[in-house]
Design an enzyme around this catalytic site. Structure first.
Site, PDB file in Angstrom:
ATOM      1  N   ASN A   9      26.704 -21.871  48.291  1.00 29.54           N
ATOM      2  CA  ASN A   9      26.240 -20.587  47.765  1.00 29.54           C
ATOM      3  C   ASN A   9      25.213 -20.904  46.681  1.00 29.54           C
ATOM      4  OD1 ASN A   9      25.888 -18.076  46.634  1.00 29.54           O
ATOM      5  ND2 ASN A   9      27.923 -17.983  45.684  1.00 29.54           N
ATOM      6  N   LYS A  11      23.301 -19.027  45.107  1.00 25.88           N
ATOM      7  CA  LYS A  11      23.121 -17.966  44.097  1.00 25.88           C
ATOM      8  C   LYS A  11      21.624 -17.726  43.892  1.00 25.88           C
ATOM      9  CE  LYS A  11      27.591 -19.229  42.288  1.00 25.88           C
ATOM     10  NZ  LYS A  11      28.543 -19.247  41.197  1.00 25.88           N
ATOM     11  N   HIS A  94      31.746 -11.531  46.153  1.00 23.94           N
ATOM     12  CA  HIS A  94      31.753 -12.611  45.166  1.00 23.94           C
ATOM     13  C   HIS A  94      32.077 -12.027  43.790  1.00 23.94           C
ATOM     14  CE1 HIS A  94      30.440 -15.848  42.578  1.00 23.94           C
ATOM     15  NE2 HIS A  94      30.565 -16.640  43.618  1.00 23.94           N
ATOM     16  N   GLU A  96      30.872 -12.555  40.984  1.00 21.30           N
ATOM     17  CA  GLU A  96      29.690 -12.171  40.194  1.00 21.30           C
ATOM     18  C   GLU A  96      29.221 -10.769  40.584  1.00 21.30           C
ATOM     19  OE1 GLU A  96      27.378 -15.694  41.001  1.00 21.30           O
ATOM     20  OE2 GLU A  96      28.851 -16.839  39.853  1.00 21.30           O
ATOM     21  N   GLU A 166      38.531 -17.750  45.226  1.00 19.60           N
ATOM     22  CA  GLU A 166      37.721 -18.246  44.119  1.00 19.60           C
ATOM     23  C   GLU A 166      38.274 -17.716  42.798  1.00 19.60           C
ATOM     24  OE1 GLU A 166      33.545 -19.516  45.593  1.00 19.60           O
ATOM     25  OE2 GLU A 166      33.455 -17.484  44.835  1.00 19.60           O
ATOM     26  N   GLY A 172      31.810 -22.028  38.164  1.00 17.71           N
ATOM     27  CA  GLY A 172      30.720 -22.450  37.283  1.00 17.71           C
ATOM     28  C   GLY A 172      31.187 -22.966  35.930  1.00 17.71           C
ATOM     29  N   SER A 211      34.062 -24.641  41.054  1.00 14.96           N
ATOM     30  CA  SER A 211      33.840 -26.007  40.551  1.00 14.96           C
ATOM     31  C   SER A 211      34.326 -27.081  41.523  1.00 14.96           C
ATOM     32  CB  SER A 211      34.463 -26.195  39.165  1.00 14.96           C
ATOM     33  OG  SER A 211      33.851 -25.309  38.232  1.00 14.96           O
TER      34      SER A 211
HETATM   35  P1  PGA Z   1      30.731 -23.174  41.506  1.00 14.46           P
HETATM   36  O1  PGA Z   1      30.541 -21.738  42.203  1.00 14.46           O
HETATM   37  O2  PGA Z   1      30.974 -24.160  42.611  1.00 14.46           O
HETATM   38  O3  PGA Z   1      29.454 -23.414  40.796  1.00 14.46           O
HETATM   39  O4  PGA Z   1      31.900 -23.038  40.594  1.00 14.46           O
HETATM   40  C1  PGA Z   1      31.332 -21.362  43.302  1.00 14.46           C
HETATM   41  C2  PGA Z   1      30.969 -19.960  43.740  1.00 14.46           C
HETATM   42  O5  PGA Z   1      30.668 -19.141  42.860  1.00 14.46           O
HETATM   43  O6  PGA Z   1      30.948 -19.646  44.939  1.00 14.46           O
END
Ligand code: PGA
Length: 248
Positions: A9, A11, A94, A96, A166, A172, A211
């Site tokens: 992903n 982003k 997601h 976010e 998640e 992140g 992560s």
């Molecule tokens: P990350 O993000 O691997 O940077 O923690 C995962 C995601 O948001 O899908």
């Protein structure tokens, strides 16, 4: 046997130059990768990625979609448009988008339905915040997120849905869920699906995201109910992403 899937992903991280480098880097290391590999690109780059991955085993995904099929929705992108660029997957729900853009469980369920109606596979994200985990609400939160989708599209639709667990506190942050924490949540999700249909639950891939990186992917993906990963930060580095794909 469930499919193992490793999905990147990206982003809102891309330029024509970086996309070229990243995809070429991934393609050059695919010979010893056996899992399904997906890259979820920002909308303006779908066409570029589509051209780069032609005849490869890499699949294309988008990161969001509108629930409508066409019309006066300025700035929005439909499932059919995403499909038009050869994408097979789309990230839905997601955290976010839930947090920053007000996507409720109901909106997320409608987006899952819109994706399915156009034969796109939703990468349907669920997960709790740190506050919710500390208050002992993890299972209730995940269950509510799943229930809204099951109620709208039915359990059989999960044969064409990929779930991504998640935990918001792990996204992140560099803080990964331990294999035990992740496995417990994945087992709970599978059991929740099995309550409606055991066979469907056995066939639904459930990915871990938060992560995940080259160093911790192996022990996470080795867990019984973890069928791959949804990767943010580490998906922007071809070598790291490929290392995760090789574990998958
Ligand atoms: P990350 O993000 O691997 O940077 O923690 C995962 C995601 O948001 O899908």
């Amino acid at each position: 046997m469930r499919k193992t899937i490793v999905a990147g992903n990206w982003k809102m991280n891309a330029s024509k130059e970086s996309v070229n480098k990243l995809v070429m880097g991934i393609l050059s290391g695919m010979s010893d990768v056996s899992c399904e590999v997906v890259v979820c690109a920002p909308f303006p780059y779908l066409s570029q990625v589509e051209a780069l991955i032609t005849h490869s085993q890499v699949r294309l995904g988008a990161q969001n979609l509108n629930i409508n099929t066409l019309g006066a929705f300025t700035g929005e992108v439909s499932a059919e448009m995403i499909k038009d660029f050869g994408a097979q997957y789309v990230v839905v729900g997601h955290s976010e988008r839930r947090t920053l853009y007000g996507e409720t469980n109901t909106i997320v369920a409608e987006k899952v339905k819109a994706a399915l109606d156009s034969d796109l596979i939703p990468l349907f994200c669920v997960g709790e915040t740190l506050e919710q985990r500390e208050a002992g609400e993890t299972e209730n939160v995940i269950e509510a997120q799943i229930n809204t989708v099951v109620d709208l599209v039915g359990i059989d639709a999960f044969l064409n849905i990929v779930v991504a667990y998640e935990p918001v506190w792990a996204i992140g942050t560099g803080v990964t869920a331990s294999p035990e924490q992740a496995q417990a949540a994945h087992a709970f999700i599978r059991q929740r699906l099995a309550n409606n249909n055991h066979d469907v639950a056995q066939q639904t891939p459930i990915l871990y995201g938060g992560s995940m990186n080259a160093a911790n992917a192996e022990e996470l993906i080795a867990c019984t109910d973890i069928d791959g990963g949804l990767i943010g930060g580490a998906s922007l580095k071809p070598e790291d992403f490929l290392q995760i794909c090789r574990v998958g």
